[in-house]
Design a protein around this motif. Structure first.
Motif, mmCIF file in Angstrom:
data_model
loop_
_atom_site.group_PDB
_atom_site.id
_atom_site.type_symbol
_atom_site.label_atom_id
_atom_site.label_comp_id
_atom_site.label_asym_id
_atom_site.label_seq_id
_atom_site.Cartn_x
_atom_site.Cartn_y
_atom_site.Cartn_z
ATOM 1 N N MET A 47 0.851 -1.214 0.000
ATOM 2 C CA MET A 47 0.000 0.000 0.000
ATOM 3 C C MET A 47 0.887 1.265 0.000
ATOM 4 O O MET A 47 1.798 1.388 0.824
ATOM 5 N N ILE A 48 0.591 2.154 -0.920
ATOM 6 C CA ILE A 48 1.351 3.415 -0.966
ATOM 7 C C ILE A 48 0.744 4.427 0.005
ATOM 8 O O ILE A 48 1.440 5.098 0.748
ATOM 9 N N PHE A 49 -0.615 4.516 -0.013
ATOM 10 C CA PHE A 49 -1.286 5.573 0.756
ATOM 11 C C PHE A 49 -1.761 5.073 2.121
ATOM 12 O O PHE A 49 -2.155 3.915 2.273
ATOM 13 N N HIS A 50 -1.762 5.998 3.051
ATOM 14 C CA HIS A 50 -2.231 5.724 4.403
ATOM 15 C C HIS A 50 -3.718 5.373 4.358
ATOM 16 O O HIS A 50 -4.476 6.036 3.651
ATOM 17 N N PRO A 51 -4.177 4.373 5.098
ATOM 18 C CA PRO A 51 -5.612 4.046 5.070
ATOM 19 C C PRO A 51 -6.442 5.110 5.790
ATOM 20 O O PRO A 51 -6.040 5.571 6.868
ATOM 21 N N VAL A 52 -7.558 5.530 5.170
ATOM 22 C CA VAL A 52 -8.523 6.414 5.857
ATOM 23 C C VAL A 52 -9.922 5.915 5.548
ATOM 24 O O VAL A 52 -10.147 5.294 4.507
ATOM 25 N N LYS A 53 -10.858 6.231 6.457
ATOM 26 C CA LYS A 53 -12.249 5.854 6.198
ATOM 27 C C LYS A 53 -12.863 6.880 5.256
ATOM 28 O O LYS A 53 -12.514 8.070 5.283
ATOM 29 N N GLU A 54 -13.844 6.436 4.417
ATOM 30 C CA GLU A 54 -14.508 7.340 3.480
ATOM 31 C C GLU A 54 -15.124 8.538 4.213
ATOM 32 O O GLU A 54 -15.037 9.680 3.777
ATOM 33 N N SER A 55 -15.769 8.250 5.355
ATOM 34 C CA SER A 55 -16.449 9.333 6.083
ATOM 35 C C SER A 55 -15.462 10.392 6.566
ATOM 36 O O SER A 55 -15.804 11.572 6.673
ATOM 37 N N GLU A 56 -14.218 9.998 6.829
ATOM 38 C CA GLU A 56 -13.217 10.976 7.287
ATOM 39 C C GLU A 56 -12.958 12.032 6.217
ATOM 40 O O GLU A 56 -12.689 13.199 6.520
ATOM 41 N N VAL A 57 -13.012 11.589 4.946
ATOM 42 C CA VAL A 57 -12.781 12.522 3.836
ATOM 43 C C VAL A 57 -13.871 13.586 3.826
ATOM 44 O O VAL A 57 -13.607 14.791 3.761
ATOM 45 N N THR A 58 -15.133 13.127 3.939
ATOM 46 C CA THR A 58 -16.264 14.065 3.917
ATOM 47 C C THR A 58 -16.187 15.022 5.100
ATOM 48 O O THR A 58 -16.374 16.238 4.945
ATOM 49 N N ILE A 59 -15.920 14.479 6.269
ATOM 50 C CA ILE A 59 -15.877 15.322 7.476
ATOM 51 C C ILE A 59 -14.740 16.341 7.379
ATOM 52 O O ILE A 59 -14.901 17.510 7.735
ATOM 53 N N ALA A 60 -13.597 15.935 6.847
ATOM 54 C CA ALA A 60 -12.450 16.858 6.705
ATOM 55 C C ALA A 60 -12.827 18.041 5.821
ATOM 56 O O ALA A 60 -12.547 19.203 6.141
ATOM 57 N N ILE A 61 -13.504 17.738 4.714
ATOM 58 C CA ILE A 61 -13.886 18.803 3.777
ATOM 59 C C ILE A 61 -14.939 19.711 4.412
ATOM 60 O O ILE A 61 -14.844 20.942 4.354
ATOM 61 N N ALA A 62 -15.941 19.109 5.029
ATOM 62 C CA ALA A 62 -17.039 19.901 5.613
ATOM 63 C C ALA A 62 -16.514 20.831 6.701
ATOM 64 O O ALA A 62 -16.869 22.011 6.757
#
Ligand code: 48H
Length: 264
Positions: free
Chosen positions: A1-16
């Protein structure tokens, strides 16, 4: 794996969360610029470089207005001396095409200008349409904005109310449309002469000279100035847009000083 694992919801919350902070910041500015073309970008950059809070509202998803091309389908543009000095300051190469006439690459210049505005601290609200203004005690005190795509939908589907943003000074940098000034015109508070016919020789000096406060709290810059005073247009030469934007910044700083309105 190249990228660090994150949950999908974390992406949305970060942007919001980041956008909420951004919008809260933009709710009260020292200066709001409406229009992200050359005059608005350079004016915003000069004001933000003095440490003031600047919000720039642009109806398109992209910034740059008419600065991506010179004219027709050609992505080169011209400036007349002394505006080539602004290109040098932005790090944009240009070559002399005649005495006092310089030609440069439009995408290069536009992207440098956008980058310099962002680096100075100008906060951008793109896809955001100026819908109205805030008027209090015969002074412009801010703008009323909505999400641009809403205006292209039928009212039955998108009956969405706009939101207000407060500012001590507003700059109309909306080019040929003069969108902010038109909100005053429809209330009989200013009269717009409408743009004159093309005359490069006269237009550029006139636009820079007439750049200034048109109504308390509202400054006109760039092509919007031509609409107010019936000045000629200048086609694909952009020096006046850059110098007008710089002058609008000086006028805004002056207003904030002489009215004693505290800056953030
Ligand atoms: C949000 C809005 C709204 C709105 C408009 O047209 P621009 O590039 O404006 P200037 O004045 O910085 O530069 C003018 C130049 O590009 C030009 O057209 C020249 C030199 N013409 C000479 C000639 O003879 O034709 O940018 C204005 C920006 C655009 O990005 C619009 O999308 C935006 O303002 N805008 N943004 N709410 N209601 N109206």
């Amino acid at each position: 794996m190249i990228f660090h694992p994150v949950k999908e919801s974390e992406v949305t919350i970060a942007i919001a969360r980041a956008f909420l902070n951004h919008l809260e910041y933009c709710a009260t500015s020292d200066v709001i610029i409406v229009g992200g073309g050359p005059s608005g970008l350079i004016g915003g950059r000069d004001i933000a470089n003095k440490g003031l809070k600047v919000t720039l509202v642009e109806r398109n998803n992209y910034l740059g207005g008419g600065f991506w091309s010179g004219g027709y389908f050609m992505n080169k543009f011209t400036v007349r001396a002394p505006a080539h000095e602004v290109l040098a300051e932005l790090g944009v190469p240009c070559s002399e095409a005649g005495e006092g006439l310089y030609v440069a690459d439009a995408p290069y210049a536009c992207s440098q200008l956008i980058a310099s505005a962002c680096k100075s601290g100008v906060k951008i609200l793109n896809l955001t349409l100026l819908e109205d203004i805030i008027l209090r005690e015969a002074r412009v005190k801010g703008v009323v904005i909505n999400w641009s795509p809403v205006t292209y939908l039928p009212h039955e589907i998108a009956a969405l109310d706009p939101i207000p943003l407060e500012a001590k000074v507003v700059i109309d940098a909306t080019g040929h449309d003069a969108s902010v000034l038109r909100k005053l015109e429809k209330r009989g508070l200013v009269k717009l002469e409408g743009e004159g016919a093309l005359c490069i020789e006269e237009s550029e000096d006139a636009i820079v000279e007439r750049t200034g406060e048109v109504y308390p709290g509202l400054i006109a810059t760039g092509m919007a100035v031509a609409s107010v005073y019936g000045l000629p247009r200048m086609g694909p030469t952009f020096g006046a847009m850059l110098l007008s934007g710089k002058k609008a910044a000086e006028v805004a700083l002056n207003i904030l000083n002489y009215t004693g309105i505290p800056v953030s």
